[in-house]
Write an enzyme that holds these catalytic residues in place. Structure first.
Site, mmCIF file in Angstrom:
data_model
loop_
_atom_site.group_PDB
_atom_site.id
_atom_site.type_symbol
_atom_site.label_atom_id
_atom_site.label_comp_id
_atom_site.label_asym_id
_atom_site.label_seq_id
_atom_site.Cartn_x
_atom_site.Cartn_y
_atom_site.Cartn_z
ATOM 1 N N HIS A 84 0.831 -1.202 0.000
ATOM 2 C CA HIS A 84 0.000 0.000 0.000
ATOM 3 C C HIS A 84 0.866 1.252 0.000
ATOM 4 O O HIS A 84 0.555 2.247 -0.676
ATOM 5 C CB HIS A 84 -0.921 -0.039 1.228
ATOM 6 C CG HIS A 84 -1.715 1.201 1.432
ATOM 7 N ND1 HIS A 84 -1.708 1.914 2.608
ATOM 8 C CD2 HIS A 84 -2.554 1.883 0.610
ATOM 9 C CE1 HIS A 84 -2.502 2.954 2.493
ATOM 10 N NE2 HIS A 84 -3.024 2.971 1.297
ATOM 11 N N GLU A 87 2.180 1.861 -3.434
ATOM 12 C CA GLU A 87 1.099 2.399 -4.264
ATOM 13 C C GLU A 87 1.021 3.922 -4.116
ATOM 14 O O GLU A 87 0.872 4.654 -5.096
ATOM 15 C CB GLU A 87 -0.214 1.737 -3.880
ATOM 16 C CG GLU A 87 -1.433 2.280 -4.605
ATOM 17 C CD GLU A 87 -2.428 2.915 -3.646
ATOM 18 O OE1 GLU A 87 -2.697 4.128 -3.808
ATOM 19 O OE2 GLU A 87 -2.925 2.214 -2.750
ATOM 20 N N HIS A 88 1.136 4.420 -2.891
ATOM 21 C CA HIS A 88 1.162 5.867 -2.658
ATOM 22 C C HIS A 88 2.393 6.503 -3.296
ATOM 23 O O HIS A 88 2.308 7.560 -3.939
ATOM 24 C CB HIS A 88 1.175 6.150 -1.157
ATOM 25 C CG HIS A 88 -0.167 6.151 -0.517
ATOM 26 N ND1 HIS A 88 -0.685 7.248 0.136
ATOM 27 C CD2 HIS A 88 -1.116 5.179 -0.416
ATOM 28 C CE1 HIS A 88 -1.884 6.957 0.611
ATOM 29 N NE2 HIS A 88 -2.162 5.705 0.304
ATOM 30 N N GLU A 164 -3.845 7.659 7.701
ATOM 31 C CA GLU A 164 -4.911 6.881 7.063
ATOM 32 C C GLU A 164 -5.300 5.697 7.948
ATOM 33 O O GLU A 164 -6.488 5.387 8.100
ATOM 34 C CB GLU A 164 -4.435 6.384 5.695
ATOM 35 C CG GLU A 164 -5.516 5.724 4.870
ATOM 36 C CD GLU A 164 -5.016 5.324 3.487
ATOM 37 O OE1 GLU A 164 -5.753 4.600 2.794
ATOM 38 O OE2 GLU A 164 -3.897 5.727 3.106
#
Length: 484
Positions: A84, A87-88, A164
């Site tokens: 993840h 991905e950022h 997040e």
């Protein structure tokens, strides 16, 4: 809302705006569904990139999706959340493209973008006019090969993913319960890891961790390109060869090797209490085969079982436990068949006032035992089958949904042919097949039951989910999907 299309369920169910039961329309759906995927073509570039083309000339729009066969279940020990995180970080620019330029160009041409990570795959998405497809391919191929990261970029984005986690998980008791239940279900397999990561490991993710992960997994021979929209296969092949085709293979990930979950031997229970909970809930999750690991016909039977049990007011769970026994105010069930390894089947409910969570959980057992012992009625089976047919037909009205269907399938062990013939297999499932999977897999020893209890009236912050088991980039709203 329940999902019920096996490996395809998140996207097909998302695209199903209406479930139509009228006999004449069902017949029409059957005719259209027989043509599902008829115009889809696929090919592989010399560097190993798989390409799927789904022509759709109804509107001058094209959906461009690049999928990588890597997710949270593939992360090195101690680096949970790295898929993840990467991905950022892919939005931070390359050797030739400054940070923010790709997104700025998409906005200027009136397009939209998104990215998402799951346990099995990571994806990047743009929707633009067809004349801009080459530009999307050029930018995406560039960041497949030329990502650059500074320590400052990594540190800043690490704070973003930590925040997040705070907002989506740590401040939401329901999300915390889901995390705990999943970790209890998977005692060995890495599906027990949260996609977003464990906080103490996220805090330690480094620039080198990100680059090592990127260099190994973000290679064309580990990717699937899906293009759906106002294009032809020849056009896409030419553009793909001129852009992605110039990216060299730099690693050989091969078939993913993961620890296999042992056969469960004992029922497990997880309880979470919080003053932020204003509504008690009970959730039960079973370890079941996915479309990739099931014996022939089992995944399709589980698809139909989830529809028969949990399809809203027509489902047996709702009819028996809400209407007849007045034990629950809401209830649903779903099967997440789109997974590379053994997956989960879930039932979740909110009790009626004064009803103990344990009594409601016992109600789950009674309903499931009824299916396992006697099977569904022919009326239930036909209604469930028609519902899935309707969902499939309506999925074809959304090119983004079609692109997602093929992307999910090809990154979780399935093929284009299996996608296109799914309806045929659904049509072959019998009531006895449904009873058999209920009896074999929805057993106490294969389950984890989660109880969420409130201890006060504190406000809770709802989690935002991009899809079952999937996290989207915060800056862009995800496609509509069924949260689970």
């Amino acid at each position: 809302m329940p999902a019920g299309l096996g490996r395809l369920s998140p996207w097909m169910r998302a695209a199903a705006l209406v479930l139509v039961m009228a006999p004449l329309l069902v017949a029409a759906q059957g005719a259209r569904s027989a043509e599902f995927g008829a115009n889809v073509s696929t090919f592989t570039l010399d560097n190993g990139l798989e390409v799927v083309v789904v022509p759709d000339h109804r509107a001058p729009v094209v959906t461009h999706m690049l999928w990588y066969k890597v997710g949270a279940a593939d992360e090195p020990p101690g680096t949970s959340g790295i898929s993840h995180f990467v991905e950022h970080l892919l939005f931070k620019g390359t050797e030739t493209v400054p940070e923010g330029e790709f997104s700025r160009v998409i906005a200027e041409i009136g397009g939209r973008e998104n990215a998402f990570a799951s346990s099995d795959y990571t994806g990047y998405f743009q929707r633009v006019a067809p004349e801009h497809l080459r530009t999307m391919m050029e930018y995406e191929a560039d960041r497949m090969a030329n990502l650059t990261l500074t320590e400052e970029q990594v540190a800043a984005e690490r704070e973003v993913i930590l925040e997040e986690r705070t907002s989506r998980v740590d401040n939401d008791p329901s999300a915390l319960l889901s995390e705990a239940v999943t970790a209890a279900l998977y005692q060995s397999h890495p599906y027990g890891l949260p996609v977003i990561g464990w906080r103490h490991e996220m805090e330690q993710l480094s620039r080198q961790d990100a680059l090592d992960f990127y260099d190994y997994w973000y290679t064309p021979n580990n990717a699937v390109l899906v293009v759906a929209g106002d294009v032809t296969a020849d056009e896409v092949r030419a553009l793909a060869e001129e852009t992605y085709g110039q990216v060299e293979r730099r690693a050989e990930p091969g078939e993913r090797q993961r620890r296999r979950e042992p056969e469960p031997v004992a029922a497990r229970t997880v309880t979470l209490e919080s003053d932020r909970v204003d509504q008690d809930t009970v959730r039960r999750v079973w370890l079941v085969p996915s479309s990739a690991t099931a014996a022939p016909g089992e995944a399709e039977a589980l698809d139909l079982l989830s529809e028969i049990l949990g399809a809203g007011a027509t489902g047996r769970l709702y009819r028996q436990l809400v209407i007849e026994e007045d034990l629950a105010v809401s209830i649903g069930g779903w099967y997440l068949g789109s997974a590379l390894d053994d997956t989960r089947f879930t039932v979740s409910a909110i009790p009626q006032t004064g009803v103990a969570l344990e009594d409601l959980a016992e109600g789950f057992d009674r309903v499931i035992a009824g299916i396992a012992d006697d099977g569904p009625t022919e009326e239930e089976l036909e209604r469930a089958r028609n519902s899935l047919i309707a969902s499939t037909v309506y999925a074809q009205d959304s090119q983004a949904s079609l692109a997602r269907i093929y992307g999910v399938a090809l990154t979780t062990g399935s093929t284009v042919e299996e996608v296109n013939t799914w309806l045929e297999r659904i049509g072959e499932v019998t009531a006895a097949d449904v009873a058999a999977v209920a009896e074999r897999y929805l057993t106490p020893e294969r389950s984890v039951t989660g109880y969420l209890r409130g201890t006060g009236t504190g406000e809770r912050t709802p989690a935002e989910s991009a899809a079952p088991g999937e996290i989207g980039t915060p800056a862009e709203a995800p496609e509509p999907v069924d949260p689970s």
